[in-house]
Structure formats: C-alpha cells, structure tokens
Design a protein around this motif. Structure first.
Motif, PDB file in Angstrom:
ATOM      1  N   HIS A 180      39.117   9.524  44.108  1.00 54.59           N
ATOM      2  CA  HIS A 180      38.275  10.587  43.552  1.00 54.59           C
ATOM      3  C   HIS A 180      36.902  10.266  44.124  1.00 54.59           C
ATOM      4  O   HIS A 180      36.271   9.296  43.732  1.00 54.59           O
ATOM      5  N   GLN A 181      36.470  11.029  45.130  1.00 56.00           N
ATOM      6  CA  GLN A 181      35.297  10.621  45.888  1.00 56.00           C
ATOM      7  C   GLN A 181      33.997  10.910  45.148  1.00 56.00           C
ATOM      8  O   GLN A 181      33.996  11.335  44.013  1.00 56.00           O
ATOM      9  N   ARG A 182      32.879  10.673  45.820  1.00 60.28           N
ATOM     10  CA  ARG A 182      31.582  10.665  45.139  1.00 60.28           C
ATOM     11  C   ARG A 182      31.083  12.049  44.757  1.00 60.28           C
ATOM     12  O   ARG A 182      30.184  12.173  43.923  1.00 60.28           O
ATOM     13  N   SER A 183      31.644  13.082  45.346  1.00 58.16           N
ATOM     14  CA  SER A 183      31.196  14.433  44.990  1.00 58.16           C
ATOM     15  C   SER A 183      32.247  15.461  45.354  1.00 58.16           C
ATOM     16  O   SER A 183      32.884  15.370  46.406  1.00 58.16           O
ATOM     17  N   TYR A 184      32.397  16.446  44.471  1.00 53.22           N
ATOM     18  CA  TYR A 184      33.155  17.654  44.773  1.00 53.22           C
ATOM     19  C   TYR A 184      32.213  18.860  44.744  1.00 53.22           C
ATOM     20  O   TYR A 184      32.662  19.998  44.774  1.00 53.22           O
ATOM     21  N   GLY A 185      30.908  18.573  44.676  1.00 58.04           N
ATOM     22  CA  GLY A 185      29.893  19.616  44.621  1.00 58.04           C
ATOM     23  C   GLY A 185      28.952  19.503  45.797  1.00 58.04           C
ATOM     24  O   GLY A 185      29.373  19.565  46.958  1.00 58.04           O
ATOM     25  N   ARG A 186      27.663  19.313  45.526  1.00 58.86           N
ATOM     26  CA  ARG A 186      26.712  19.102  46.608  1.00 58.86           C
ATOM     27  C   ARG A 186      27.024  17.771  47.286  1.00 58.86           C
ATOM     28  O   ARG A 186      27.159  16.738  46.660  1.00 58.86           O
ATOM     29  N   GLY A 187      27.171  17.790  48.587  1.00 55.28           N
ATOM     30  CA  GLY A 187      27.542  16.574  49.303  1.00 55.28           C
ATOM     31  C   GLY A 187      29.030  16.311  49.337  1.00 55.28           C
ATOM     32  O   GLY A 187      29.447  15.198  49.685  1.00 55.28           O
ATOM     33  N   ALA A 188      29.851  17.312  49.009  1.00 59.42           N
ATOM     34  CA  ALA A 188      31.297  17.091  48.973  1.00 59.42           C
ATOM     35  C   ALA A 188      31.842  16.698  50.339  1.00 59.42           C
ATOM     36  O   ALA A 188      32.646  15.766  50.446  1.00 59.42           O
ATOM     37  N   LEU A 189      31.437  17.385  51.391  1.00 60.36           N
ATOM     38  CA  LEU A 189      31.977  17.073  52.707  1.00 60.36           C
ATOM     39  C   LEU A 189      31.570  15.677  53.151  1.00 60.36           C
ATOM     40  O   LEU A 189      32.363  14.957  53.772  1.00 60.36           O
ATOM     41  N   GLU A 190      30.354  15.279  52.823  1.00 57.99           N
ATOM     42  CA  GLU A 190      29.925  13.917  53.133  1.00 57.99           C
ATOM     43  C   GLU A 190      30.758  12.900  52.360  1.00 57.99           C
ATOM     44  O   GLU A 190      31.092  11.822  52.882  1.00 57.99           O
ATOM     45  N   ALA A 191      31.093  13.238  51.114  1.00 59.14           N
ATOM     46  CA  ALA A 191      31.918  12.342  50.300  1.00 59.14           C
ATOM     47  C   ALA A 191      33.332  12.234  50.876  1.00 59.14           C
ATOM     48  O   ALA A 191      33.913  11.141  50.932  1.00 59.14           O
ATOM     49  N   TYR A 192      33.901  13.354  51.308  1.00 60.54           N
ATOM     50  CA  TYR A 192      35.206  13.311  51.965  1.00 60.54           C
ATOM     51  C   TYR A 192      35.135  12.489  53.250  1.00 60.54           C
ATOM     52  O   TYR A 192      36.038  11.703  53.556  1.00 60.54           O
ATOM     53  N   ALA A 193      34.053  12.676  54.006  1.00 60.13           N
ATOM     54  CA  ALA A 193      33.907  11.938  55.260  1.00 60.13           C
ATOM     55  C   ALA A 193      33.856  10.431  55.004  1.00 60.13           C
ATOM     56  O   ALA A 193      34.383   9.636  55.808  1.00 60.13           O
ATOM     57  N   GLU A 194      33.214  10.014  53.889  1.00 58.66           N
ATOM     58  CA  GLU A 194      33.155   8.590  53.586  1.00 58.66           C
ATOM     59  C   GLU A 194      34.549   8.006  53.380  1.00 58.66           C
ATOM     60  O   GLU A 194      34.874   6.933  53.925  1.00 58.66           O
ATOM     61  N   VAL A 195      35.402   8.673  52.613  1.00 59.20           N
ATOM     62  CA  VAL A 195      36.719   8.089  52.340  1.00 59.20           C
ATOM     63  C   VAL A 195      37.615   8.161  53.566  1.00 59.20           C
ATOM     64  O   VAL A 195      38.495   7.301  53.745  1.00 59.20           O
ATOM     65  N   VAL A 196      37.409   9.155  54.427  1.00 59.30           N
ATOM     66  CA  VAL A 196      38.122   9.155  55.706  1.00 59.30           C
ATOM     67  C   VAL A 196      37.712   7.939  56.532  1.00 59.30           C
ATOM     68  O   VAL A 196      38.551   7.275  57.154  1.00 59.30           O
ATOM     69  N   GLU A 197      36.427   7.620  56.503  1.00 57.83           N
ATOM     70  CA  GLU A 197      35.938   6.446  57.225  1.00 57.83           C
ATOM     71  C   GLU A 197      36.510   5.160  56.636  1.00 57.83           C
ATOM     72  O   GLU A 197      36.833   4.211  57.372  1.00 57.83           O
ATOM     73  N   VAL A 198      36.644   5.108  55.305  1.00 56.38           N
ATOM     74  CA  VAL A 198      37.281   3.949  54.673  1.00 56.38           C
ATOM     75  C   VAL A 198      38.701   3.779  55.197  1.00 56.38           C
ATOM     76  O   VAL A 198      39.136   2.665  55.529  1.00 56.38           O
ATOM     77  N   ALA A 199      39.431   4.878  55.285  1.00 61.27           N
ATOM     78  CA  ALA A 199      40.801   4.803  55.806  1.00 61.27           C
ATOM     79  C   ALA A 199      40.806   4.383  57.271  1.00 61.27           C
ATOM     80  O   ALA A 199      41.637   3.556  57.690  1.00 61.27           O
ATOM     81  N   ARG A 200      39.894   4.926  58.040  1.00 66.18           N
ATOM     82  CA  ARG A 200      39.834   4.597  59.460  1.00 66.18           C
ATOM     83  C   ARG A 200      39.571   3.102  59.672  1.00 66.18           C
ATOM     84  O   ARG A 200      40.243   2.428  60.449  1.00 66.18           O
ATOM     85  N   ARG A 201      38.603   2.569  58.947  1.00 68.36           N
ATOM     86  CA  ARG A 201      38.211   1.175  59.139  1.00 68.36           C
ATOM     87  C   ARG A 201      39.222   0.187  58.555  1.00 68.36           C
ATOM     88  O   ARG A 201      39.396  -0.906  59.084  1.00 68.36           O
ATOM     89  N   SER A 202      39.858   0.568  57.457  1.00 70.19           N
ATOM     90  CA  SER A 202      40.767  -0.358  56.777  1.00 70.19           C
ATOM     91  C   SER A 202      42.193  -0.289  57.285  1.00 70.19           C
ATOM     92  O   SER A 202      42.967  -1.235  57.119  1.00 70.19           O
ATOM     93  N   GLY A 203      42.556   0.861  57.868  1.00 68.26           N
ATOM     94  CA  GLY A 203      43.931   1.064  58.292  1.00 68.26           C
ATOM     95  C   GLY A 203      44.847   1.572  57.196  1.00 68.26           C
ATOM     96  O   GLY A 203      46.057   1.725  57.413  1.00 68.26           O
TER      97      GLY A 203
END
Length: 488
Positions: A180-203
């Motif tokens: 459940h990322q940091r925002s589903y409102g203002r900044g939602a896409l940035e919040a989605y991008a962060e968790v995608v980056e977590v997946a990318r870096r962690s595998g």
C-alpha cells in the motif's frame, strides 16, 4: 460413484475454481467467526491476509498491545487467546479449523514496530538486520511475501533503501512485495514509481494492492498508472495488481492525520490531539497543505463518511459525513473530526468517497489484474465490498456492463491470483488439484450487499466447496471447517 457421494444438479450453473481474495482483512475473523459468511457466501475459498503492513504476527506482548488498539477499527478487539507470537504459530492457529484457506504476508509495519518501535526515525544498521531476520523467519514459516502500509504508522517511516533491504529477503525466498504505497492521491504516480524501483533493486516480484488512482486530482488518470505498469513489465519486472469493483475506499478516520501526529502509537496520538500547539499543526496539515496520511490531499470533509465506531454512544454518527455532522452541530468540520477521534479513541472507520468509475474500469481490464476485496468486517455499516466484491464483478461488470467476458473475469478471480501466489493446485479445475470450487448462476449472480445493507449475502452462488467439503450448500452455510493455512 463413491458410496455416500452426493450428486448435484448443476444445470444452468457455471463451475469455477474457488475465488481467491488477494487483499483481505480477515486476520482475526478466520479465528473467531466459524461461519465467515462474508467470504463463504460469495465463493471465496482462499484469502491473503497480513495486508497493508499491519497484522498480528510476528509480535511480542508489547507489540500486540499496540496493535490491538491501532487495528481496532479494522478488526475489533475480540476476546480470544492471543498466545501466538510468530507467523508459524499464527498459521498453526488457522490450521485448527477455518471456513476458508489462508495465505499470509509478513507485515512490514509490524516488523518495524518490533525492531524499531513506533517513532518517526531512520532505523540503525542493527535494527535493519533484526527486521531482515524477522522477514526471513516469517518467509521460512510459510509467508508468501511481505506487505507494506506506507501511509500507516510505523511502516510509513521506512525509506526506499530500507524497503529494498527487506524485499531482498523476500526475493531470496521467491516471494512477492505487496505495498500500500505512500499515496493514491496527489503524488500517486510517484508513489507507484517508488515501489516499482523497490522491486527493480531488490529482485522481488511486485503486487500492487488495491491499485487505483483516487481523489479529484486523479480523475481519468487510470491509463497513466497502467502505462507505468506496462513499462515495468517491459523492463522485466514481475508486476501484478488487484482492485475492488467499487468507487469509495475504506480506512480508519485516524489515517487522515499527518504521519508525525501518529508517531509513537495511539496513546501518543491522543495526547497530541489535546495539545493546542500540536493541534494547530495537525489542522494546517489536514486543511491547508494536505496530510501525507490523506495521500497528500486536503481533507474533503464531504467525502469522509462514518462507517463504524468503537463506542456505542457514537452510533448515531454512522452513515453521516464529517461535513453533515458539522452542519448539524454548528461546529467547524475539523473540530468534529478531532472530537470523534478523541471520543472514539481512534477506533472510528470511514468510507472515503474518492474513486472514479473510468479508473476502476480501466484497471480491472488489465491482463495482470486480480480481484481483492480489501473489506473490513467490523463496524455498523462497513464497505459492502467485504461481502460483495466477487459477485459484483460477475454480475455488474460482466453481465450488465460487459467490461470483462465471463471467462476472463473468472481468470482474474482464480487462476491469476493463484499464479501470483505460486499455488499450482488452486485456481484451476484439473485432476490432482485441490477441490476448492464454486457453482454460480451467471444469469443471476450479484452482490446482495449494498451501502445501506452491507452484510447481505451474494445472490446466485448456491454451492461452494473448500478442499472438497461443502461450506455452502443450496445457499446455506454448512458446519464444515475445512480451511487451512497454505504455506509457501
């Protein structure tokens, strides 16, 4: 035919694998409610628990004390034996008999509470290693992955690097990350991008939980989210997502507070609500700048509807918005908000009317989509998604609206979530597979639950089986408890 076997006349009915609820909040209900009608009557045979970074295992006595209070609005505080401490011990309790099967995610916020506490600060290297050990233990004991609640205390205090470090452990076990990322409102896409980056870096594989774009700032922006998902998939990241087929969301009223106001847990939060200086800061965050707890959006009091209260003397507030209560009492909406939090000791649940139909439809049609109810089962008027998600998909969005074909929708509710979980014997009908099955009438299946009557059972689902045992027969609950904890 085996002696004693019963033959069902399934003429006109569809036989499907049992539905898998990829985002459920039945963590205590599976232990305390043997009927579990909210899920059995809508054909759910497996639920994924430990969501949003907050659940009751792993824990120690002090952490459980905090969690019981903090999660009262989600699960109540039933009078039960709370003797488990580890993920494995919690799953052992489920194995004593439940209506449906259970999969569990290690809750990152609970892990942080155990290792770091509830304060807003970076973790030390020693604390990080402790959290990694706790995640590793939970995965070894059968968890399927790790969840986060990055708008909830204390999980929200983790930075990206901390999340990557924990997800590396999840990846090593072949699990997935469900934020459940940091925002589903203002900044939602940035919040989605962060968790995608977590997946990318962690595998780690990534499962976007209750994935949508909410609040006025995101009207019509579902395609932007899906473009981000498609880009991640093209880049080799294993991404899936779940949604519920409704517009309003549901959470606790205290979730609207800024993160700094919730640091230290419920007792510290209530103390801040009594401090004039800190209260002024809370008001500025909620009404002027936009609270991070409210997804960076200024509180829209007309969208916050009381759905459940912890204390009976507040029952008359259920079904009314903060704005309506303010008009009726002649108080500013912020004062109403704070007054309810104080009187109900943060135990109030709300419906949040912030969704958009075009976004919901766009996301549910994506090929990586799965169904998840995100349903809270407590409160006078909980969100009807707790009782109606799966029949609403089949009735409203398949039969009435044609957003998905019947076959495609069944796949979204069965084989796709099973594939994400790695359950090769669920979500399919074949020789050797577990006999988790549902029979439904495609011409009548519908959600009985409404916002006015949220606990009405589904229509058109006469038979449900878990591990071959009938849990619903001719629309009525049997006394069977064949559900067990599924371990990765």
């Amino acid at each position: 035919m085996t002696a004693g076997a019963r033959v069902l006349d399934a003429g006109g009915l569809v036989l499907a694998p049992g539905f898998i609820d990829m985002h459920a909040h039945s963590d205590l209900a599976v232990l305390t409610d043997p009927e579990h009608l909210a899920k059995t009557t809508q054909g759910v045979t497996t639920e994924v628990l430990g969501q949003d970074g907050l659940s009751y295992a792993p824990a120690d006595e002090a952490t459980l004390d905090v969690l019981r209070e903090q999660l009262a609005g989600w699960n109540g505080i039933p009078d039960i034996d709370w003797s488990w401490r580890s993920v494995g011990e919690y799953l052992d309790r489920v194995d004593q008999g439940a209506a449906v099967n259970v999969c569990y995610l290690v809750p990152q916020g609970t892990v942080r509470m155990l290792a770091v506490g509830t304060g807003n600060r970076p973790c030390s290297e020693l604390e990080l290693q402790r959290m990694r050990q706790l995640v590793d233990q939970g995965m070894r004991e059968g968890a399927f992955g790790m969840s986060s609640g990055l708008t909830y205390v204390p999980g929200m205090y983790a930075d990206t690097d901390e999340l990557v470090a924990l997800c590396e452990v999840v990846a090593a076990h072949g699990g997935f990350y469900a934020p459940h990322q940091r925002s589903y409102g203002r900044g939602a896409l940035e919040a989605y991008a962060e968790v995608v980056e977590v997946a990318r870096r962690s595998g780690a594989a990534l499962h976007l939980t209750h994935a949508t774009m909410n609040f006025a700032v995101n009207a019509g922006r579902g395609a932007d989210l899906l473009a981000l998902v498609d880009a991640a998939l093209a880049d080799g990241i294993d991404v899936t997502l779940d949604t519920y087929p409704y517009l309003p969301g549901s959470t606790t009223l205290s979730a609207v507070l800024p993160s700094w106001a919730s640091a230290g847990g419920p007792v510290a939060t209530l103390q801040r609500l009594e401090d004039p200086v800190q209260l002024a800061g809370i008001r500025h965050a909620v009404e002027v700048t936009g609270s991070d707890g409210c997804h960076g959006v200024i509180a829209e009091w007309e969208t916050l509807e009381i759905s459940g209260v912890r204390h009976d003397e507040l029952t008359a507030l259920v079904g009314r918005t903060i704005a309506q209560i303010a008009v009726d009492t002649g108080q500013p909406p912020f004062n109403v908000f704070v007054g309810i939090l104080r009187r109900d000791r943060l135990g109030t649940t709300i419906l949040q009317h912030v969704g958009h139909e075009e976004n919901v439809r766009a996301v549910m049609a994506h090929p990586q989509h799965c169904g998840g109810s995100d349903g809270l089962l407590v409160g006078a008027k909980p969100h009807p998604r707790a009782w109606g998600t799966f029949p609403r998909y089949l009735g409203h969005y398949v039969r009435e609206e044609g957003v998905l074909s019947l076959e495609e929708c069944v796949a979204h509710l069965t084989s796709r979530p099973a594939r994400r979980l790695g359950l090769t014997d669920r979500g399919v009908i074949k020789v050797g597979a577990a006999a988790d099955l549902v029979l439904f009438d495609p011409s009548t299946v519908a959600a009985g639950a409404t916002f006015a009557e949220p606990r009405r059972p589904a229509v058109g689902i006469p038979h449900v089986f878990v591990a071959g045992a009938p849990v619903i027969t001719d629309g009525a609950r049997t006394d069977a408890l064949p559900g067990r904890a599924l371990r990765k």
